[in-house]
Design a protein around this motif. Structure first.
Motif, PDB file in Angstrom:
ATOM      1  N   ILE A 148      56.046   4.093  61.505  1.00 18.62           N
ATOM      2  CA  ILE A 148      56.513   4.958  60.325  1.00 18.62           C
ATOM      3  C   ILE A 148      55.726   6.212  60.394  1.00 18.62           C
ATOM      4  CG2 ILE A 148      56.924   5.523  57.975  1.00 18.62           C
ATOM      5  CD1 ILE A 148      57.697   2.379  57.825  1.00 18.62           C
ATOM      6  N   SER A 149      54.068   6.129  60.628  1.00 20.21           N
ATOM      7  CA  SER A 149      53.505   7.197  60.522  1.00 20.21           C
ATOM      8  C   SER A 149      53.741   8.161  61.774  1.00 20.21           C
ATOM      9  CB  SER A 149      51.897   6.843  60.337  1.00 20.21           C
ATOM     10  OG  SER A 149      51.640   6.294  61.844  1.00 20.21           O
ATOM     11  N   LYS A 150      54.009   7.756  62.800  1.00 27.35           N
ATOM     12  CA  LYS A 150      54.156   8.350  63.921  1.00 27.35           C
ATOM     13  C   LYS A 150      55.455   9.265  63.738  1.00 27.35           C
ATOM     14  CE  LYS A 150      52.089   5.179  67.245  1.00 27.35           C
ATOM     15  NZ  LYS A 150      52.076   4.364  68.206  1.00 27.35           N
ATOM     16  N   GLU A 151      56.588   8.820  63.088  1.00 29.39           N
ATOM     17  CA  GLU A 151      57.796   9.432  63.035  1.00 29.39           C
ATOM     18  C   GLU A 151      57.692  10.525  61.779  1.00 29.39           C
ATOM     19  OE1 GLU A 151      62.484   8.842  61.772  1.00 29.39           O
ATOM     20  OE2 GLU A 151      61.284   7.038  61.996  1.00 29.39           O
TER      21      GLU A 151
ATOM     22  N   ASP B 216      48.449  13.741  54.777  1.00 26.40           N
ATOM     23  CA  ASP B 216      48.051  12.649  53.534  1.00 26.40           C
ATOM     24  C   ASP B 216      48.895  11.439  53.960  1.00 26.40           C
ATOM     25  OD1 ASP B 216      46.077  14.391  52.926  1.00 26.40           O
ATOM     26  OD2 ASP B 216      47.035  15.046  51.123  1.00 26.40           O
ATOM     27  N   VAL B 217      50.160  11.565  54.008  1.00 29.92           N
ATOM     28  CA  VAL B 217      51.100  10.531  54.122  1.00 29.92           C
ATOM     29  C   VAL B 217      50.848   9.736  55.395  1.00 29.92           C
ATOM     30  CG1 VAL B 217      53.465   9.817  54.491  1.00 29.92           C
ATOM     31  CG2 VAL B 217      53.064  11.689  52.720  1.00 29.92           C
ATOM     32  N   VAL B 218      50.766  10.496  56.431  1.00 28.74           N
ATOM     33  CA  VAL B 218      50.485   9.887  57.789  1.00 28.74           C
ATOM     34  C   VAL B 218      49.051   9.022  57.641  1.00 28.74           C
ATOM     35  CG1 VAL B 218      49.697  10.174  60.167  1.00 28.74           C
ATOM     36  CG2 VAL B 218      51.806  11.571  59.073  1.00 28.74           C
ATOM     37  N   ALA B 219      47.933   9.724  56.990  1.00 30.57           N
ATOM     38  CA  ALA B 219      46.731   9.024  56.784  1.00 30.57           C
ATOM     39  C   ALA B 219      47.012   7.783  55.982  1.00 30.57           C
ATOM     40  CB  ALA B 219      45.619   9.959  56.373  1.00 30.57           C
ATOM     41  N   GLU B 220      47.527   7.687  54.884  1.00 27.29           N
ATOM     42  CA  GLU B 220      47.748   6.479  54.393  1.00 27.29           C
ATOM     43  C   GLU B 220      48.532   5.434  54.806  1.00 27.29           C
ATOM     44  OE1 GLU B 220      46.467   5.425  51.433  1.00 27.29           O
ATOM     45  OE2 GLU B 220      45.337   7.108  51.581  1.00 27.29           O
ATOM     46  N   LEU B 221      49.704   5.938  55.668  1.00 25.85           N
ATOM     47  CA  LEU B 221      50.251   5.014  56.401  1.00 25.85           C
ATOM     48  C   LEU B 221      49.574   4.050  57.633  1.00 25.85           C
ATOM     49  CD1 LEU B 221      53.663   6.829  56.839  1.00 25.85           C
ATOM     50  CD2 LEU B 221      53.297   4.947  55.432  1.00 25.85           C
ATOM     51  N   GLU B 222      48.590   5.003  58.277  1.00 30.47           N
ATOM     52  CA  GLU B 222      47.723   4.277  59.024  1.00 30.47           C
ATOM     53  C   GLU B 222      46.479   3.738  58.716  1.00 30.47           C
ATOM     54  OE1 GLU B 222      46.765   7.947  61.654  1.00 30.47           O
ATOM     55  OE2 GLU B 222      48.476   7.810  62.580  1.00 30.47           O
ATOM     56  N   ASN B 223      46.345   3.866  57.115  1.00 34.12           N
ATOM     57  CA  ASN B 223      45.316   3.113  56.703  1.00 34.12           C
ATOM     58  C   ASN B 223      45.761   1.643  56.272  1.00 34.12           C
ATOM     59  OD1 ASN B 223      43.251   2.179  55.181  1.00 34.12           O
ATOM     60  ND2 ASN B 223      43.619   3.494  53.388  1.00 34.12           N
TER      61      ASN B 223
ATOM     62  N   THR C 114      50.330   3.542  46.262  1.00 37.40           N
ATOM     63  CA  THR C 114      49.634   4.639  46.839  1.00 37.40           C
ATOM     64  C   THR C 114      50.690   5.426  47.582  1.00 37.40           C
ATOM     65  OG1 THR C 114      47.508   3.872  46.702  1.00 37.40           O
ATOM     66  CG2 THR C 114      47.835   5.852  48.066  1.00 37.40           C
ATOM     67  N   ILE C 115      51.340   4.711  48.477  1.00 41.03           N
ATOM     68  CA  ILE C 115      52.440   5.015  49.410  1.00 41.03           C
ATOM     69  C   ILE C 115      53.540   5.636  48.826  1.00 41.03           C
ATOM     70  CG2 ILE C 115      53.970   4.709  51.306  1.00 41.03           C
ATOM     71  CD1 ILE C 115      51.679   2.751  52.352  1.00 41.03           C
ATOM     72  N   GLU C 116      54.187   4.861  48.004  1.00 38.28           N
ATOM     73  CA  GLU C 116      55.079   5.153  46.902  1.00 38.28           C
ATOM     74  C   GLU C 116      54.813   6.414  45.903  1.00 38.28           C
ATOM     75  OE1 GLU C 116      58.478   2.992  43.956  1.00 38.28           O
ATOM     76  OE2 GLU C 116      56.377   1.980  44.512  1.00 38.28           O
ATOM     77  N   GLY C 117      53.604   6.671  45.778  1.00 40.52           N
ATOM     78  CA  GLY C 117      53.272   7.947  44.910  1.00 40.52           C
ATOM     79  C   GLY C 117      53.806   9.082  45.658  1.00 40.52           C
ATOM     80  N   PHE C 118      53.684   9.111  47.022  1.00 38.33           N
ATOM     81  CA  PHE C 118      54.112  10.291  47.693  1.00 38.33           C
ATOM     82  C   PHE C 118      55.715  10.710  47.560  1.00 38.33           C
ATOM     83  CE2 PHE C 118      50.323   8.883  50.449  1.00 38.33           C
ATOM     84  CZ  PHE C 118      49.602  10.140  50.396  1.00 38.33           C
ATOM     85  N   ILE C 119      56.386   9.906  47.034  1.00 33.66           N
ATOM     86  CA  ILE C 119      57.712  10.122  46.871  1.00 33.66           C
ATOM     87  C   ILE C 119      58.035  11.174  45.845  1.00 33.66           C
ATOM     88  CG2 ILE C 119      60.008   9.251  45.842  1.00 33.66           C
ATOM     89  CD1 ILE C 119      59.185   6.712  46.982  1.00 33.66           C
TER      90      ILE C 119
END
Length: 295
Positions: free
Chosen positions: A110-113, A192-199, A206-211
């Motif tokens: 998902i982070s790659k997309e 930041d979204v990509v970084a968290e998805l790769e973390n 945390t991920i949901e907070g980006f919405i």
């Protein structure tokens, strides 16, 4: 006053010359379809013609300006629509990634997309139409972002309006506010979204907070597109008005300059009749000379 043969001949020749001029005038009108062919024919008509042509020239320039504005707005609207779809896809991916059923490898995919969507948004923000960057204010010769989504001129970003005159004294903004459509922190947030998805230690919360962040960018984009749509409607109305002005001005030019062909033909026939009558009268008025008797 004594009337001599010479005086009679001169007057006759002058009148015949005048009738020739009248015939020539009507022949010109018949062949050109115009009332006048030189300013001296009718100075008033000539002056009106200059005024009408000046008005028509302005209308034609406004039509070119409207075409330019429509080009800007249509491409801007298409780009904003595409950007909105990309943000919507990012939101969907974030929702998916915040689900407990998704594993680390799936989040990496998902982070790659998301990263590719970010690059796509950078390309949209640097949209170039007719060799002009349409999302960088009045600085249309330079891109707004570099390939990583960083403002090229972060110290003084250009958010100025591109205004084009579409009628006398009426200018319309043809571009959108790039700070609202593509804010500087948009691409940083996507990073930041990509970084968290790769973390691997990132929590669903945390991920949901980006919405909420993505929704904010989407709303700003939507507002800017709505403003653009309102201006597009206004330009459409102005385009219709300019078209009506062109028709009215063209009609005025035609009424002022175009000859009434039926009337011209009647005048020409009448002038030719007068001319033939003058020639016939002249042949009778000129008295025989001594040479006529010596033949």
């Amino acid at each position: 006053m004594r009337i001599t043969q010479s005086m009679i001949s001169q007057n006759m020749l002058k009148n015949i010359s005048n009738s020739y001029s009248q015939i020539d005038k009507y022949m010109d009108q018949l062949s050109t379809g115009k009332k006048i062919n030189r300013p001296s024919d009718d100075p008033v008509v000539a002056m009106r013609g200059v005024s009408h042509r000046d008005s028509l020239g302005k209308i034609e320039q406004y039509e070119r300006n409207i075409a330019e504005v429509n080009n800007w707005m249509d491409n801007s609207d298409d780009a904003l629509n595409e950007a909105g779809q990309a943000l919507h896809r990012v939101r969907e991916l974030i929702i998916q990634a915040s689900n407990d059923t998704y594993e680390e490898n799936q989040r990496n995919n998902i982070s790659k997309e998301v990263d590719q969507l970010k690059k796509h948004l950078v390309d949209i923000a640097n949209t170039k139409v007719n060799n002009k960057y349409i999302f960088n204010g009045t600085n249309t010769t330079e891109a707004r972002f570099d390939k990583d989504g960083q403002l090229i001129n972060a110290a003084n970003p250009n958010n100025n309006n591109v205004e084009i005159e579409l009628a006398d004294g009426i200018k319309v903004r043809s571009n959108v506010n790039p700070a609202n459509a593509f804010p500087a922190d948009l691409f940083a947030k996507l990073d930041d979204v990509v970084a968290e998805l790769e973390n691997p230690d990132a929590s669903n919360a945390t991920i949901e907070g980006f919405i909420e962040d993505i929704d904010g960018f989407t709303q700003s984009l939507t507002n800017e597109r709505a403003d653009l749509g309102a201006r597009m409607n206004r330009v459409e109305l102005m385009e219709s008005r300019i078209a009506q002005q062109r028709v009215a001005t063209t009609d005025l030019m035609s009424s002022n300059e175009d000859a009434d062909m039926e009337k011209v033909i009647m005048n020409l026939v009448q002038a030719e009749s007068v001319h033939r009558a003058a020639l016939g009268a002249g042949s009778r008025v000129i008295q025989p000379t001594l040479l006529d008797f010596l033949r």
